[in-house]
Scaffold this motif. Sequence first.
Motif, PDB file in Angstrom:
ATOM      1  N   THR A  42      48.248  44.623  40.330  1.00  0.00           N
ATOM      2  CA  THR A  42      49.209  44.129  40.026  1.00  0.00           C
ATOM      3  C   THR A  42      48.860  44.969  39.055  1.00  0.00           C
ATOM      4  O   THR A  42      47.857  44.647  38.220  1.00  0.00           O
ATOM      5  CB  THR A  42      49.406  42.696  40.673  1.00  0.00           C
ATOM      6  OG1 THR A  42      48.781  42.523  39.873  1.00  0.00           O
ATOM      7  CG2 THR A  42      49.495  42.808  42.067  1.00  0.00           C
ATOM      8  N   PRO A  43      50.289  44.944  38.087  1.00  0.00           N
ATOM      9  CA  PRO A  43      50.363  44.551  36.333  1.00  0.00           C
ATOM     10  C   PRO A  43      49.206  44.288  35.921  1.00  0.00           C
ATOM     11  O   PRO A  43      48.785  44.322  34.823  1.00  0.00           O
ATOM     12  CB  PRO A  43      51.721  44.540  36.496  1.00  0.00           C
ATOM     13  CG  PRO A  43      52.834  45.166  37.502  1.00  0.00           C
ATOM     14  CD  PRO A  43      51.859  44.350  38.307  1.00  0.00           C
ATOM     15  N   GLU A  44      49.574  42.934  36.211  1.00  0.00           N
ATOM     16  CA  GLU A  44      48.782  41.393  35.940  1.00  0.00           C
ATOM     17  C   GLU A  44      46.707  42.225  35.808  1.00  0.00           C
ATOM     18  O   GLU A  44      46.409  42.425  34.988  1.00  0.00           O
ATOM     19  CB  GLU A  44      48.466  40.153  36.338  1.00  0.00           C
ATOM     20  CG  GLU A  44      50.218  40.263  35.971  1.00  0.00           C
ATOM     21  CD  GLU A  44      50.944  40.473  37.298  1.00  0.00           C
ATOM     22  OE1 GLU A  44      52.566  39.440  37.087  1.00  0.00           O
ATOM     23  OE2 GLU A  44      50.939  40.840  37.621  1.00  0.00           O
ATOM     24  N   TRP A  45      46.086  42.559  37.211  1.00  0.00           N
ATOM     25  CA  TRP A  45      45.356  43.014  37.563  1.00  0.00           C
ATOM     26  C   TRP A  45      44.829  44.180  36.921  1.00  0.00           C
ATOM     27  O   TRP A  45      43.401  44.460  36.385  1.00  0.00           O
ATOM     28  CB  TRP A  45      44.917  43.010  38.947  1.00  0.00           C
ATOM     29  CG  TRP A  45      44.863  41.864  39.593  1.00  0.00           C
ATOM     30  CD1 TRP A  45      45.406  41.656  41.000  1.00  0.00           C
ATOM     31  CD2 TRP A  45      43.609  40.996  38.938  1.00  0.00           C
ATOM     32  NE1 TRP A  45      44.495  40.188  40.607  1.00  0.00           N
ATOM     33  CE2 TRP A  45      43.132  40.281  40.509  1.00  0.00           C
ATOM     34  CE3 TRP A  45      42.362  41.096  38.300  1.00  0.00           C
ATOM     35  CZ2 TRP A  45      42.283  39.238  40.557  1.00  0.00           C
ATOM     36  CZ3 TRP A  45      41.716  40.369  38.644  1.00  0.00           C
ATOM     37  CH2 TRP A  45      41.283  39.361  38.958  1.00  0.00           C
ATOM     38  N   ARG A  46      45.471  44.817  36.862  1.00  0.00           N
ATOM     39  CA  ARG A  46      45.631  46.504  36.180  1.00  0.00           C
ATOM     40  C   ARG A  46      45.325  46.071  34.581  1.00  0.00           C
ATOM     41  O   ARG A  46      44.576  46.767  34.164  1.00  0.00           O
ATOM     42  CB  ARG A  46      46.982  47.417  35.700  1.00  0.00           C
ATOM     43  CG  ARG A  46      47.494  47.859  37.098  1.00  0.00           C
ATOM     44  CD  ARG A  46      48.113  49.106  37.120  1.00  0.00           C
ATOM     45  NE  ARG A  46      47.998  50.601  36.504  1.00  0.00           N
ATOM     46  CZ  ARG A  46      47.252  51.158  36.824  1.00  0.00           C
ATOM     47  NH1 ARG A  46      47.240  51.570  37.884  1.00  0.00           N
ATOM     48  NH2 ARG A  46      46.823  52.358  35.956  1.00  0.00           N
ATOM     49  N   SER A  47      46.167  45.022  34.002  1.00  0.00           N
ATOM     50  CA  SER A  47      45.769  44.490  32.386  1.00  0.00           C
ATOM     51  C   SER A  47      44.478  44.351  32.138  1.00  0.00           C
ATOM     52  O   SER A  47      43.705  44.366  31.634  1.00  0.00           O
ATOM     53  CB  SER A  47      46.575  43.246  32.345  1.00  0.00           C
ATOM     54  OG  SER A  47      46.402  42.997  31.045  1.00  0.00           O
ATOM     55  N   ALA A  48      43.786  43.156  33.684  1.00  0.00           N
ATOM     56  CA  ALA A  48      42.330  42.898  33.645  1.00  0.00           C
ATOM     57  C   ALA A  48      41.883  43.620  33.633  1.00  0.00           C
ATOM     58  O   ALA A  48      40.232  43.522  32.905  1.00  0.00           O
ATOM     59  CB  ALA A  48      42.600  41.679  34.601  1.00  0.00           C
ATOM     60  N   VAL A  49      41.114  44.917  34.384  1.00  0.00           N
ATOM     61  CA  VAL A  49      40.745  45.751  34.797  1.00  0.00           C
ATOM     62  C   VAL A  49      40.363  46.123  33.055  1.00  0.00           C
ATOM     63  O   VAL A  49      39.057  46.797  33.525  1.00  0.00           O
ATOM     64  CB  VAL A  49      40.988  47.219  35.358  1.00  0.00           C
ATOM     65  CG1 VAL A  49      39.846  47.812  36.342  1.00  0.00           C
ATOM     66  CG2 VAL A  49      41.247  46.020  37.118  1.00  0.00           C
ATOM     67  N   GLU A  50      41.731  46.377  32.765  1.00  0.00           N
ATOM     68  CA  GLU A  50      41.770  47.394  31.157  1.00  0.00           C
ATOM     69  C   GLU A  50      41.137  46.727  30.760  1.00  0.00           C
ATOM     70  O   GLU A  50      40.050  46.890  29.769  1.00  0.00           O
ATOM     71  CB  GLU A  50      43.063  47.582  30.771  1.00  0.00           C
ATOM     72  CG  GLU A  50      43.288  48.151  29.462  1.00  0.00           C
ATOM     73  CD  GLU A  50      44.336  48.694  29.090  1.00  0.00           C
ATOM     74  OE1 GLU A  50      44.751  49.522  27.903  1.00  0.00           O
ATOM     75  OE2 GLU A  50      45.471  48.350  29.672  1.00  0.00           O
ATOM     76  N   TYR A  51      40.398  44.977  30.342  1.00  0.00           N
ATOM     77  CA  TYR A  51      39.714  44.912  29.235  1.00  0.00           C
ATOM     78  C   TYR A  51      38.475  44.489  29.447  1.00  0.00           C
ATOM     79  O   TYR A  51      38.247  44.971  28.449  1.00  0.00           O
ATOM     80  CB  TYR A  51      40.222  43.060  29.920  1.00  0.00           C
ATOM     81  CG  TYR A  51      40.093  41.991  28.863  1.00  0.00           C
ATOM     82  CD1 TYR A  51      40.087  41.577  27.322  1.00  0.00           C
ATOM     83  CD2 TYR A  51      38.728  41.074  30.314  1.00  0.00           C
ATOM     84  CE1 TYR A  51      39.192  40.817  27.065  1.00  0.00           C
ATOM     85  CE2 TYR A  51      38.208  40.170  29.437  1.00  0.00           C
ATOM     86  CZ  TYR A  51      38.540  40.214  27.699  1.00  0.00           C
ATOM     87  OH  TYR A  51      37.698  38.991  27.332  1.00  0.00           O
ATOM     88  N   GLU A  52      37.491  44.468  31.377  1.00  0.00           N
ATOM     89  CA  GLU A  52      36.900  44.897  31.358  1.00  0.00           C
ATOM     90  C   GLU A  52      36.290  45.990  30.878  1.00  0.00           C
ATOM     91  O   GLU A  52      34.928  46.527  30.442  1.00  0.00           O
ATOM     92  CB  GLU A  52      36.591  44.285  33.000  1.00  0.00           C
ATOM     93  CG  GLU A  52      37.139  42.634  32.719  1.00  0.00           C
ATOM     94  CD  GLU A  52      36.080  42.433  33.683  1.00  0.00           C
ATOM     95  OE1 GLU A  52      34.833  43.091  34.061  1.00  0.00           O
ATOM     96  OE2 GLU A  52      35.864  40.721  33.724  1.00  0.00           O
ATOM     97  N   ALA A  53      37.111  47.220  31.548  1.00  0.00           N
ATOM     98  CA  ALA A  53      36.311  48.568  31.133  1.00  0.00           C
ATOM     99  C   ALA A  53      36.225  48.403  29.324  1.00  0.00           C
ATOM    100  O   ALA A  53      35.745  48.763  29.315  1.00  0.00           O
ATOM    101  CB  ALA A  53      37.518  49.695  31.139  1.00  0.00           C
ATOM    102  N   PHE A  54      37.786  47.915  28.496  1.00  0.00           N
ATOM    103  CA  PHE A  54      37.323  48.423  26.827  1.00  0.00           C
ATOM    104  C   PHE A  54      35.897  47.153  27.061  1.00  0.00           C
ATOM    105  O   PHE A  54      35.001  47.872  26.155  1.00  0.00           O
ATOM    106  CB  PHE A  54      38.341  47.385  26.078  1.00  0.00           C
ATOM    107  CG  PHE A  54      37.859  47.295  24.802  1.00  0.00           C
ATOM    108  CD1 PHE A  54      39.222  48.389  24.226  1.00  0.00           C
ATOM    109  CD2 PHE A  54      37.776  45.883  24.207  1.00  0.00           C
ATOM    110  CE1 PHE A  54      39.177  48.394  22.713  1.00  0.00           C
ATOM    111  CE2 PHE A  54      37.215  46.214  23.252  1.00  0.00           C
ATOM    112  CZ  PHE A  54      38.255  46.890  22.242  1.00  0.00           C
ATOM    113  N   GLY A  55      35.323  45.906  27.391  1.00  0.00           N
ATOM    114  CA  GLY A  55      34.637  44.979  27.288  1.00  0.00           C
ATOM    115  C   GLY A  55      33.140  45.891  27.557  1.00  0.00           C
ATOM    116  O   GLY A  55      32.316  45.654  26.355  1.00  0.00           O
ATOM    117  N   HIS A  56      33.367  46.907  28.202  1.00  0.00           N
ATOM    118  CA  HIS A  56      32.165  47.333  28.750  1.00  0.00           C
ATOM    119  C   HIS A  56      32.361  48.676  27.486  1.00  0.00           C
ATOM    120  O   HIS A  56      31.011  48.428  27.303  1.00  0.00           O
ATOM    121  CB  HIS A  56      31.724  48.070  30.185  1.00  0.00           C
ATOM    122  CG  HIS A  56      31.898  47.108  31.423  1.00  0.00           C
ATOM    123  ND1 HIS A  56      30.664  46.038  31.639  1.00  0.00           N
ATOM    124  CD2 HIS A  56      32.706  46.884  32.158  1.00  0.00           C
ATOM    125  CE1 HIS A  56      31.106  45.910  32.308  1.00  0.00           C
ATOM    126  NE2 HIS A  56      32.318  46.054  33.429  1.00  0.00           N
TER     127      HIS A  56
END
Length: 385
Positions: free
Chosen positions: A241-255
């Motif tokens: 979902t758009p919400e989960w895409r945002s969450a995955v992007e946040y974690e990709a940025f965090g890594h």
Amino acid sequence: MYPDWPEPGVDLEPLPRVDGPKLGPFDFKGPQRIEFLEYLGSGQHSHVFKVQILGTVYALKLFRFTYIYDWIGPGPRHTELDDIEAVSAFYQYSEPFSAECRAFGRLQESGHEELAIECFGYLLLDEEHERTLMSRFSDLDLEFSGTWSEPGIEERSRYPGESGKDPPIRGIVKEFGQENTVLRVKDAKKALRDIIQLQQLGIVNIDPEQRQIINGKFADFSIAITTPHYMMNPEMNIFLTPEWRSAVEYEAFGHSLRDYLEFDNMIVGWNCELKWTGNKKHKPLSVFAFPNGKGLQIKYDLRKSPDRERAFSYVDPRTYDWRAPRPGKTLSSKPPRWYYEGSDQHLRNLKRCTDFVPGIEWKYRAGLICPDKGSHWFEGIIESV
């Protein structure tokens, strides 16, 4: 799931068996012949030996069969150990041997092997050499099931191959070298530059610590995340979902950010060691990714910096074109920064952290690896999913 015992006369295939970079087998130029010279030490995921093959001395990293929940990603609530399809899907990306094969495979396909210690391929230790190994180092009581902190778990026998036997011990043959026991300004600058360039190749979670710098280069990629990867490339998952895409992007940025935070922690640790030991032979270092090693807690001159409230990392690793790698492509010493454009809550988390802690656990569903809906334990990451 694990590589099985090879058939006589059949060439080993590059690993892992998933889209993206792969590492080829070591060329013994005939039957497997290894002389074990010395035990060098162990880590959470492996034992390392000094060996001689075809008259040349190498470092041989032999991997443990680690517990699945020690891998980065799989969530214990939704990944049953007897679900071979699910565990196998995670294995190709997140298991330490697979992770290291993918990272070294990326360096080779891109023509940038100089960014890490030289890797000569993987091997599957045959039964004769396994017996020799155990006999040669019988005093060490070597254990290949479980991890360094939790040995003895029978993970090796949990997933037998088509042969019906426990799978062979897997290893990677590398250049033999010495750990950097001293950090100098030139060493720190090179390590930071290498992180920036490794990330341009789509490799993150480099785990920059002094212990893993051998001959002045990074040597351990057993927890690396290399694109394409379900943690970095949300386009791999049609269910997001758009919400989960945002969450995955946040974690990709965090890594991506985490590698620079850990680099700074390495420098701070070195400086503290000099202070505690009263060592005046070597000087404290001031080479940091972020000012004073304090992450994104940066005090800007408000008149000069329009980006004062934005969180950034030095590279967006997702931009590497893994479908059409260009061997030998020049890497930038100052690539475009990755500015995080997510929620205010995410931004506040990033601005105050000195080490990024991933919050997503993952599950396998309908042939894809997906985020676990209940995995975000820190408040405010996702308002609703």
